[in-house]
Design an enzyme around this catalytic site. Structure first.
Site, PDB file in Angstrom:
ATOM      1  N   GLY A 517      -3.102  50.565  21.539  1.00 56.27           N
ATOM      2  CA  GLY A 517      -1.699  50.871  21.277  1.00 56.27           C
ATOM      3  C   GLY A 517      -0.908  49.597  21.109  1.00 56.27           C
ATOM      4  O   GLY A 517      -1.352  48.515  21.487  1.00 56.27           O
ATOM      5  N   ARG A 518       0.275  49.750  20.539  1.00 51.55           N
ATOM      6  CA  ARG A 518       1.086  48.569  20.261  1.00 51.55           C
ATOM      7  C   ARG A 518       2.524  49.045  20.260  1.00 51.55           C
ATOM      8  O   ARG A 518       2.851  50.073  19.683  1.00 51.55           O
ATOM      9  CB  ARG A 518       0.685  48.050  18.881  1.00 51.55           C
ATOM     10  CG  ARG A 518       1.280  46.717  18.494  1.00 51.55           C
ATOM     11  CD  ARG A 518       0.791  46.357  17.101  1.00 51.55           C
ATOM     12  NE  ARG A 518      -0.493  45.674  17.128  1.00 51.55           N
ATOM     13  CZ  ARG A 518      -0.606  44.339  17.076  1.00 51.55           C
ATOM     14  NH1 ARG A 518       0.456  43.586  17.040  1.00 51.55           N
ATOM     15  NH2 ARG A 518      -1.790  43.779  17.076  1.00 51.55           N
ATOM     16  N   GLY A 519       3.367  48.346  20.971  1.00 54.09           N
ATOM     17  CA  GLY A 519       4.761  48.764  20.994  1.00 54.09           C
ATOM     18  C   GLY A 519       5.661  47.574  21.195  1.00 54.09           C
ATOM     19  O   GLY A 519       5.202  46.426  21.157  1.00 54.09           O
ATOM     20  N   GLY A 522       4.566  45.226  24.066  1.00 54.20           N
ATOM     21  CA  GLY A 522       3.359  44.427  23.953  1.00 54.20           C
ATOM     22  C   GLY A 522       2.198  45.258  23.443  1.00 54.20           C
ATOM     23  O   GLY A 522       2.369  46.411  23.048  1.00 54.20           O
ATOM     24  N   LYS A 538      -1.919  46.227  29.517  1.00 60.77           N
ATOM     25  CA  LYS A 538      -0.826  45.907  28.597  1.00 60.77           C
ATOM     26  C   LYS A 538      -0.441  44.444  28.715  1.00 60.77           C
ATOM     27  O   LYS A 538      -0.142  43.959  29.799  1.00 60.77           O
ATOM     28  CB  LYS A 538       0.372  46.782  28.931  1.00 60.77           C
ATOM     29  CG  LYS A 538       1.572  46.512  28.073  1.00 60.77           C
ATOM     30  CD  LYS A 538       2.548  47.666  28.134  1.00 60.77           C
ATOM     31  CE  LYS A 538       3.458  47.645  26.933  1.00 60.77           C
ATOM     32  NZ  LYS A 538       4.077  48.924  26.691  1.00 60.77           N
ATOM     33  N   ASP A 630      13.583  54.688  26.856  1.00 61.33           N
ATOM     34  CA  ASP A 630      12.797  54.705  25.628  1.00 61.33           C
ATOM     35  C   ASP A 630      11.830  55.885  25.657  1.00 61.33           C
ATOM     36  O   ASP A 630      10.625  55.733  25.506  1.00 61.33           O
ATOM     37  CB  ASP A 630      12.065  53.379  25.433  1.00 61.33           C
ATOM     38  CG  ASP A 630      11.624  53.187  23.981  1.00 61.33           C
ATOM     39  OD1 ASP A 630      12.030  54.008  23.130  1.00 61.33           O
ATOM     40  OD2 ASP A 630      10.880  52.231  23.697  1.00 61.33           O
TER      41      ASP A 630
END
Ligand SMILES: *[C@@H]1O[C@H](CO)[C@@H](O)[C@H](O)[C@H]1NC(C)=O
Ligand SMILES: *[C@@H]1O[C@H](CO)[C@@H](O)[C@H](O)[C@H]1NC(C)=O
Ligand SMILES: *[C@@H]1O[C@H](CO)[C@@H](O)[C@H](O)[C@H]1NC(C)=O
Ligand SMILES: *[C@@H]1O[C@H](CO)[C@@H](O)[C@H](O)[C@H]1NC(C)=O
Ligand SMILES: *[C@@H]1O[C@H](CO)[C@@H](O)[C@H](O)[C@H]1NC(C)=O
Ligand SMILES: *[C@@H]1O[C@H](CO)[C@@H](O)[C@H](O)[C@H]1NC(C)=O
Ligand SMILES: *[C@@H]1O[C@H](CO)[C@@H](O)[C@H](O)[C@H]1NC(C)=O
Length: 792
Positions: A517-519, A522, A538, A630
């Site tokens: 995953g990527r957000g 990080g 993470k 968020d």
């Protein structure tokens, strides 16, 4: 400061007599006297000491403790012979008689404790490296051992058997037997019981689970439980607890703490302190008797014990020095039903002590029932149809995830004074609470350094002074370096939250090879920890505060414990690396699952409820500072059973910290499409921003559409300028019948398979959540209530 410390050291060296004996055994005919602190048995490894331990003014117990004190100078006692009958500080002694009997005499007169083991062959008393005090004959036959009579602690390789039990201490400083016990019950199950002065009840495994549901077996009658040096505790009934720092260590223990929880500890050498590496009960408030009668336990992450007790309305603290007495009524309850009324305490459970259980009762019937019984002081009402009138209110706790309520019977006159019952009763979220998050560790440090040097000096005995000085200076330099880099003496989260090294995490992720995953925060990698747990790791961007703050925030987050919040296992803080270690979720994010159409109606509804519960927990438990800000499908993860867990909460705290403005959330955060209007309109940011985002997520789950206009995969022409909310509202207003417009907005992949009642509630809740005016949106716990009103 070096010079005075050194001088002090020299003075101490010259003036105080150094201990002359480091005996590890005692022969027949000799004794240890209470007045001579140097008469202590020390195991050959030096790890354990046995002798007289001061427990109060002029009061001593025969005890075994870890020789090395922790950073605060305190010793950790692992065994006591006479905890309930301490001896006098003058003339008391422990003697090994010629007949092989070991006796403890108070002030030289009466016998307080004895081993009663009288053998024919000569014996010696040894303190083994395991921490076992043993009376052994010359040919190795053990006649008595302290391992057979544990107090509140098990050491590695000390079995808990059918004949032994652990009993907690009364308080931190009072070693008398407390009210909590760990033992094998009659059906071979390892259990924890609260055995209070007036009542007793088993609270672990939870009494409403039959043993196999709790993962226990009643069929193995060997009744033995053992901890090993690797930190693995296992019991013959199938209970297992593995420490988070799994691996060989000499200083480990399993202790039944004063709060009724069973915890694994390891001694962290670098910081000289015991850290929790595992515990039996994660929801501390579910321990019985923790708050006493008529009192409610609530979670307060960040405070010392992680919980707090408060009296229910109309009741007051009985004994200010001892909270376990709980609270007592401030009023006299009349038996005249005209003179009493009920006050609602939402999401509160008081376990046990019912008159009976009455299923199929309406709230009105339940009230009537309680009014008719003069001794009824309130009732529990669960699932909108089960009524439990109460004789006593014990074992109370409050948690937004508990789906039941308490109705308190109070005099009608006083009811009016609780016209805002919930506020009155809620935790005090004043500044003091945040104050507690400020760590108070710095003072302990100098002391710790000095103490450990002193300890070192004492241990070293008669070695040349010059040599000691060199070592001391070295130690002091080292200790001072440490002050800068060492994490503070902060009590880490109890659930095995720990610090990882960068190398460890690099190995776990095989060099950060598998990105999952990527957000904004990080990149997330999949990894396997050394204890075989699969983790999501993470790597944070842009964290720039010091370790103390980082650890404080991370461990506060790590301490949060709710089935619908992702669990944080630990962190890494090294150089510029900031990483967080989370549990891994098999089914990925809600976003992925919506795209691949893997969710049927039941799963979607459950996800909506679970997510609401997780957020409610964050919002309700005095944790306004962990606003999520968020909420979006990418941050809702699904476990192997498609149970949702909210991820990434509190992250904002870990980033941008050294920042511009330490006032409230000063920068816009969140993701386009999910952000509440307050952000744009520059209005105060409250927990209602999460409620708004939640509403959008639910609408997406229902419709299968994306809220961000240009990412639509549906066909029904939501134009660039029309939002998802407006589109749904438009469909609703133009429709003639409920069913028809619901059919129109529904995700086509569900093929109309849904529960109409649940659907109606979910749509209406979602639309309330996205109201433009924040005051018109419900709170997250109201959302939970609305959704569950139907579910049960
Ligand atoms: C017992 O010891 C205390 C100090 O340790 C001392 O003040 C006291 O006089 C002693 N009592 C007797 C009876 O010797
Ligand atoms: C019972 O438990 C003990 C200790 O855990 C184990 O060694 C033994 O094999 C078990 N017995 C059975 C029949 O499972
Ligand atoms: C309050 O508790 C303390 C400590 O247990 C006890 O000594 C005292 O007698 C108690 N007071 C009352 C009024 O019960
Ligand atoms: C136990 O019950 C007695 C009598 O009801 C009461 O006086 C006492 O305070 C109770 N003890 C505790 C710890 O609640
Ligand atoms: C309750 O009743 C007792 C005697 O029956 C009386 O002494 C006491 O003042 C009453 N308390 C209140 C709050 O009315
Ligand atoms: C509860 O009420 C429903 C309908 O009123 C009935 O069908 C059911 O049998 C009742 N259950 C019990 C346990 O009485
Ligand atoms: C908060 O702190 C103030 C001053 O330090 C104190 O007067 C007040 O009683 C505290 N409130 C609570 C709930 O502890």
């Amino acid at each position: 400061m070096d010079a005075p410390v050194l001088l002090l050291l020299l003075a101490l060296l010259l003036s105080s007599p150094l201990p002359s004996s480091t005996l590890d055994s005692l022969s027949q005919g000799s004794s240890l006297s209470v007045g001579k602190p140097e008469q202590v048995l020390i195991s050959q490894s030096g790890i354990f000491s046995a002798g007289f331990y001061p427990v109060g003014d002029n009061a001593y117990c025969l005890a075994i403790w870890f020789t090395k004190p922790s950073y605060d100078g305190k010793h950790t006692v692992v065994w006591m012979a006479n905890r309930n009958q301490p001896v006098n500080g003058n003339f008391s002694k422990l003697s090994l008689l010629k007949n092989g009997e070991l006796i403890l005499t108070d002030a030289g007169r009466f016998i307080v404790w004895t081993t009663k083991a009288v053998g024919v062959s000569p014996v010696r008393l040894h303190l083994f490296n395991t921490g076992n005090l043993v009376l052994r004959t010359s040919d190795g036959v053990i006649q008595w051992q302290s391992f057979d009579s544990p107090t509140d602690t098990l050491l590695p390789h000390q079995p808990l058997t059918r004949n032994t039990r652990l009993v907690s201490s009364r308080t931190k400083t009072n070693f008398f037997s407390g009210f909590y016990k760990l033992y094998f019950d009659n059906s071979n199950v390892l259990s924890l019981v609260f055995d209070g002065p007036n009542v007793s009840s088993v609270y672990w495994p939870p009494s409403w689970l039959v043993s196999w549901q709790a993962g226990r077996s009643a069929y193995n009658s060997s009744r033995i439980a053992l901890l090993d040096y690797f930190g693995y505790f296992s019991s013959s009934d199938g209970f297992k607890l593995q420490s988070s720092d799994f691996g060989e260590r000499v200083r480990r223990r399993l202790t039944l703490d004063i709060d009724g929880n069973l915890r694994l500890y390891s001694f962290e050498e670098e910081r000289n302190k015991w850290v929790v590496t595992g515990e039996a009960i994660t929801e501390q408030c579910k321990v019985h008797g923790i708050c006493g009668p008529n009192s409610v336990c609530t979670y307060v992450p960040g405070s010392g014990s992680g919980r707090r007790c408060s009296c229910i309305p109309g009741y007051e603290v009985k004994n200010r020095t001892d909270r376990t007495y709980g609270c007592i009524q401030k009023f006299n309850l009349s038996c005249n039903s005209q003179k009493v009324g009920f006050l609602l305490l939402p999401h509160v459970e008081f376990y046990g002590y019912d008159y009976d259980c009455y299923p199929n009762y309406t709230l009105q019937m339940c009230k009537k029932l309680c009014l008719e019984k003069c001794g009824c002081i309130g009732f529990q009402y669960k699932y909108d149809h089960i009524c439990y009138p109460k004789r006593m209110l014990l074992n109370g706790y409050r948690s937004p995830s508990f789906e039941g309520h308490i109705y308190l019977k109070l005099p009608k006159a006083s009811l009016l004074s609780y016209d805002k019952p919930v506020e009155e009763f809620m935790l005090d979220c004043s500044e003091n609470r945040t104050e507690q998050l400020v760590r108070t560790y710095s003072k302990a440090h100098e002391n710790g350094v000095l103490k450990s040097i002193l300890w070192f000096v004492c241990a070293i005995g008669g070695v040349e002074m010059i040599c000691i000085c060199v070592v001391c200076c070295f130690l002091m330099m080292k200790a001072q370096q440490n002050t800068n880099t060492d994490p503070p003496g902060y009590i880490l989260a109890a659930t095995g939250f720990r610090k990882f090294t960068y190398t460890e995490l690099k190995k776990a992720t095989r060099g950060f090879s598998e990105e999952i995953g990527r957000g904004g925060g990080g990149i997330v990698y999949k990894g396997v920890l050394s204890d075989h747990r699969v983790a999501a790791i993470k790597q944070l961007n842009g964290a720039n505060q010091g370790e103390a703050e980082f650890l404080a925030e991370a461990s506060t987050i790590g301490r949060l414990n709710h089935m619908n919040l992702i669990e944080m296992w630990g962190y890494c803080f090294e150089g510029k690396h900031r990483l967080l270690v989370y549990e891994y979720m098999e089914h990925g994010s809600l976003a992925q699952n919506l795209t691949s159409n893997t969710l049927d109606w039941q799963k979607r509804f459950n996800i909506a409820v679970g997510t609401a519960k997780g957020l409610a927990y964050l919002h309700e438990e005095c944790l306004e500072w962990v606003l999520h800000c968020d909420v979006k499908p990418q941050n809702i993860l699904l476990d192997s059973n498609y149970q949702p867990k909210v991820a990434d909460f509190g992250l904002s705290k870990l980033q941008n910290r050294g920042g511009i403005n330490n006032s409230r959330l000063s920068r816009i955060r969140g993701t386009r499409g999910y952000m509440a209007p307050e952000w744009v309109l520059n209005l105060p940011i409250t927990s209602k921003v999460d409620v708004y985002s939640y509403g959008i997520v639910v609408l997406e789950m229902i419709t299968g559409l994306r809220s961000v206009a240009n990412a639509i995969h549906g066909t029904d022409g939501i134009g660039e300028r029309q939002s998802l909310v407006a589109w749904v509202k438009g469909k609703m207003n133009s429709a003639t019948a409920v069913a028809s417009w619901i059919e129109e907005i529904l995700d086509p992949s569900m093929e109309s398979k849904y529960d109409m009642g649940e659907m109606e509630i979910l749509v209406s809740v979602a639309l309330q959540c996205v109201e433009l005016d924040k005051d018109e949106r419900p709170t997250m716990s109201q959302v939970v209530e609305l959704l569950l009103r139907r579910g049960c």
